[in-house]
Design an enzyme around this catalytic site. Structure first.
Site, PDB file in Angstrom:
ATOM      1  N   LYS A  75     -47.862  39.195   9.734  1.00 30.05           N
ATOM      2  CA  LYS A  75     -47.190  39.282   8.587  1.00 30.05           C
ATOM      3  C   LYS A  75     -48.078  39.870   7.338  1.00 30.05           C
ATOM      4  O   LYS A  75     -49.107  38.812   6.651  1.00 30.05           O
ATOM      5  CB  LYS A  75     -46.744  37.832   8.380  1.00 30.05           C
ATOM      6  CG  LYS A  75     -45.387  37.781   7.679  1.00 30.05           C
ATOM      7  CD  LYS A  75     -44.853  36.459   7.772  1.00 30.05           C
ATOM      8  CE  LYS A  75     -43.801  36.018   6.520  1.00 30.05           C
ATOM      9  NZ  LYS A  75     -42.814  36.893   6.593  1.00 30.05           N
TER      10      LYS A  75
HETATM   11  N1  PPE Z   1     -38.737  39.538  10.007  1.00 30.61           N
HETATM   12  C1  PPE Z   1     -39.054  39.769   8.848  1.00 30.61           C
HETATM   13  C2  PPE Z   1     -39.608  41.232   8.502  1.00 30.61           C
HETATM   14  C3  PPE Z   1     -39.447  38.814   7.984  1.00 30.61           C
HETATM   15  O1  PPE Z   1     -40.063  38.799   6.955  1.00 30.61           O
HETATM   16  C4  PPE Z   1     -39.016  37.423   8.421  1.00 30.61           C
HETATM   17  C5  PPE Z   1     -39.349  36.183   7.449  1.00 30.61           C
HETATM   18  C6  PPE Z   1     -38.502  37.239   9.559  1.00 30.61           C
HETATM   19  C7  PPE Z   1     -38.155  38.251  10.475  1.00 30.61           C
HETATM   20  C8  PPE Z   1     -38.232  35.718  10.363  1.00 30.61           C
HETATM   21  O2  PPE Z   1     -39.474  35.268  10.494  1.00 30.61           O
HETATM   22  P1  PPE Z   1     -39.267  33.477  10.342  1.00 30.61           P
HETATM   23  O3  PPE Z   1     -39.426  33.175   9.016  1.00 30.61           O
HETATM   24  O4  PPE Z   1     -40.738  33.143  10.978  1.00 30.61           O
HETATM   25  O5  PPE Z   1     -38.358  33.150  11.222  1.00 30.61           O
HETATM   26  N2  PPE Z   1     -39.294  36.365   5.989  1.00 30.61           N
HETATM   27  C9  PPE Z   1     -39.929  35.565   5.228  1.00 30.61           C
HETATM   28  C10 PPE Z   1     -40.090  35.938   3.743  1.00 30.61           C
HETATM   29  C11 PPE Z   1     -38.916  36.104   2.892  1.00 30.61           C
HETATM   30  C12 PPE Z   1     -39.256  36.690   1.568  1.00 30.61           C
HETATM   31  O6  PPE Z   1     -38.468  37.048   0.892  1.00 30.61           O
HETATM   32  O7  PPE Z   1     -40.206  36.417   1.081  1.00 30.61           O
HETATM   33  C13 PPE Z   1     -39.275  34.153   5.100  1.00 30.61           C
HETATM   34  O8  PPE Z   1     -38.136  34.198   5.638  1.00 30.61           O
HETATM   35  O9  PPE Z   1     -39.980  33.215   4.776  1.00 30.61           O
END
Ligand code: PPE
Length: 312
Positions: free
Chosen positions: A164
């Site tokens: 990330k």
């Molecule tokens: N894909 C991406 C590209 C992504 O950024 C997230 C989280 C996910 C999948 C889902 O991952 P998880 O949160 O571990 O279930 N995106 C984060 C950032 C959002 C933002 O606008 O900043 C979040 O959901 O916190």
């Protein structure tokens, strides 16, 4: 300093490099390495107001992912997981929040510029603030309208998608700008091969003939922690979950149901893709069951998932 964004109203303290500092004082230098080259790693975590008090959902997993992301870029976070945990818990207590979003970040800070970051100090910060439904309350109930982005997701051979990384989010920003510019609620991004990857900030799930599919980790996606949680919840509800699927654009259009998962987005139904209605064009029954279960356990954590919660 410009006016404070509404979402940060009322936030008093930020944890920065080992200290609790006033919100307005949490600053970085304009020659910060990560500002120029995107060399930071971060997490998004939620704390929920459970019946047993505020609890951070899957904190351990988010911390693990933060350190794993850092490893890819040789970012040596100068704090132990225990120290970051203590700082986060203390921050939530100080802010007096029952539920909130938590944003830890570690990045190459103010040092020499140039692509080699090894002389730059690693700076670390944590912010917490209340954050409601990411894609809107209505989207949680009725579903969101999506469009396939004309921007492809970078392949994990180009920029590791399992990490990330701050800089990598320019891809998500492009997809998001395009979708919102065309009046869609969110984008769906295809990978280099033209198969479904994920949303700009969400993983994606498909329901077909009562079984659940989600794109595999080799499809250039983030290994979402909500994705993992939903896979477990769905299996525990008796569903067959294919968590290593390759999903084509056409399969999306023909799906019985689709939904997004993410820390921010939680479980959000998708009601259309490129103006094609998905199923009945509203939240489908399987999505509803999983979403209900998801929100139920966050309100009243059952013993079975006790280790998913870190109480504040
Ligand atoms: N894909 C991406 C590209 C992504 O950024 C997230 C989280 C996910 C999948 C889902 O991952 P998880 O949160 O571990 O279930 N995106 C984060 C950032 C959002 C933002 O606008 O900043 C979040 O959901 O916190």
């Amino acid at each position: 300093m410009s006016e404070r964004p509404e979402m940060f109203e009322g936030v008093e303290t930020i944890w920065q490099d080992g200290e609790f500092v006033d919100f307005e004082d949490a600053q970085v230098h304009v020659l910060t390495h990560a500002l120029h080259y995107g060399t930071g790693v971060f997490e998004g975590v939620r704390c929920y107001d459970t019946d047993d008090g505020p609890a951070i959902f899957r904190w351990e997993e988010h911390l693990d992912r933060l350190y794993e992301s850092a490893k890819v870029y040789d970012i040596e976070i100068p704090y132990t997981p225990e120290e970051l945990t203590e700082a986060t818990v203390e921050l939530i207590r100080r802010e007096g929040l029952e539920s909130c979003y938590i944003r830890p970040i570690a990045f190459y800070g103010y040092g020499p510029l140039g692509l080699n970051p090894s002389e730059s100090p690693v700076e670390t910060a944590i912010g917490v603030w209340p954050w409601g439904a990411y894609l809107g309350e209505e989207a949680l109930e009725e579903g969101i309208d999506t469009a396939i982005s004309s921007w492809r997701k970078h392949a994990s051979s180009q920029i590791p998608t399992s990490a990330k990384t701050t800089g990598a989010y320019v891809n998500s920003v492009l997809a998001s700008l395009e979708a919102k510019g065309n009046d869609y609620g969110e984008a769906i991004v295809l990978n280099k091969e033209g198969n479904v990857a994920e949303g700009p900030g969400e993983n994606i799930f498909l329901v077909r003939d009562g079984e659940i599919y989600t794109t595999g980790l080799a499809e250039s996606i983030l290994d979402g922690i909500t994705r993992r949680s939903v896979i477990t919840l769905a299996e525990d509800l008796g569903y067959t979950v294919h968590d290593d699927a390759t999903i084509s654009r056409g399969e999306l259009y023909a799906a019985d149901e689709l939904f997004f998962t993410g820390t921010a987005a939680e479980v959000t139904p998708i009601r259309s893709v490129d103006d094609n209605e998905i199923g009945a064009g509203t939240k489908g029954p399987v999505t509803d069951e999983i979403q209900t279960r998801f929100f139920d356990i966050l309100e009243e954590p059952p013993e079975q998932y006790d280790d998913w919660f870190k109480y504040v």
